[in-house]
Design an enzyme around this catalytic site. Structure first.
Site, short mmCIF file in Angstrom:
data_model
loop_
_atom_site.label_atom_id
_atom_site.label_comp_id
_atom_site.label_asym_id
_atom_site.label_seq_id
_atom_site.Cartn_x
_atom_site.Cartn_y
_atom_site.Cartn_z
N CYS A 1 -6.93 16.60 -82.45
CA CYS A 1 -6.83 17.43 -81.14
C CYS A 1 -8.03 16.93 -80.48
CB CYS A 1 -7.08 19.00 -81.80
SG CYS A 1 -8.82 19.49 -82.26
N ARG B 1 -8.66 23.33 -83.28
CA ARG B 1 -7.31 23.22 -83.81
C ARG B 1 -7.30 22.28 -85.07
NH1 ARG B 1 -4.71 21.92 -78.40
NH2 ARG B 1 -6.37 20.79 -78.28
N ASP C 1 -5.50 24.83 -76.61
CA ASP C 1 -6.60 24.59 -77.11
C ASP C 1 -7.25 26.31 -77.09
OD1 ASP C 1 -9.35 23.89 -78.01
OD2 ASP C 1 -9.26 22.47 -76.18
#
Length: 153
Positions: free
Chosen positions: A9, A15, A115
């Site tokens: 990520c 994440r 995000d």
């Protein structure tokens, strides 16, 4: 056969640590890691909300420390899982030898995982659900043939 998985990520603090935790739980026999595309977060712990969401699902990612994606991390990887199409494109461009090994977590459902950084706990819970759903889909498309082949031996 897929043995080594790396999850990517942006900063490797929200994440990808959650996805790494879920994958380690599902595949304890495989090598699972994570990394980020931004150098600024290297060494940071997972976001407190990521830690909280994972703890609520019985997983502890409190020892996680962010790493930067490098050729060294990729050298033995069989599958790279990203959170967004743009991240897949960046990894394909930056590491062209790994093009065929890159898959977005929401590839089979045709979605990105937004995000949640600097957002509320609800955003982290939503990201967790999308990651979990994507891992289920990856499992049924990529990992199940392995399980079938193993059972047929």
């Amino acid at each position: 056969m897929i043995q080594n998985i790396l999850v990517i990520c942006l900063g490797n603090i929200c994440r990808s640590p959650m996805a790494e935790g879920l994958l380690k739980q599902r595949y304890p026999d495989k090598t699972i890691g994570s990394a980020g595309l931004r150098e600024i977060t290297v060494g940071w712990s997972a976001d407190p909300f990521s830690i909280r969401v994972m703890r609520e699902h019985g997983l502890d990612i409190s020892r996680h420390r962010a790493r930067l994606l490098t050729n060294e991390l990729l050298k033995d990887v069989d599958l790279v899982i990203t959170m967004e199409k743009e991240q897949s494109d960046i990894v394909k461009y930056s590491f062209p030898n790994f093009k065929g090994k890159i898959l977005r977590v929401g590839e089979y459902g045709n979605y990105d995982v937004p995000d949640p950084y600097s957002k509320n706990i609800k955003a982290f819970e939503e990201s967790f659900e999308l990651i979990s759903q994507g891992i289920d889909q990856i499992d049924s498309h990529l990992m199940q043939p392995e399980k079938s082949a193993e059972n047929g031996k």
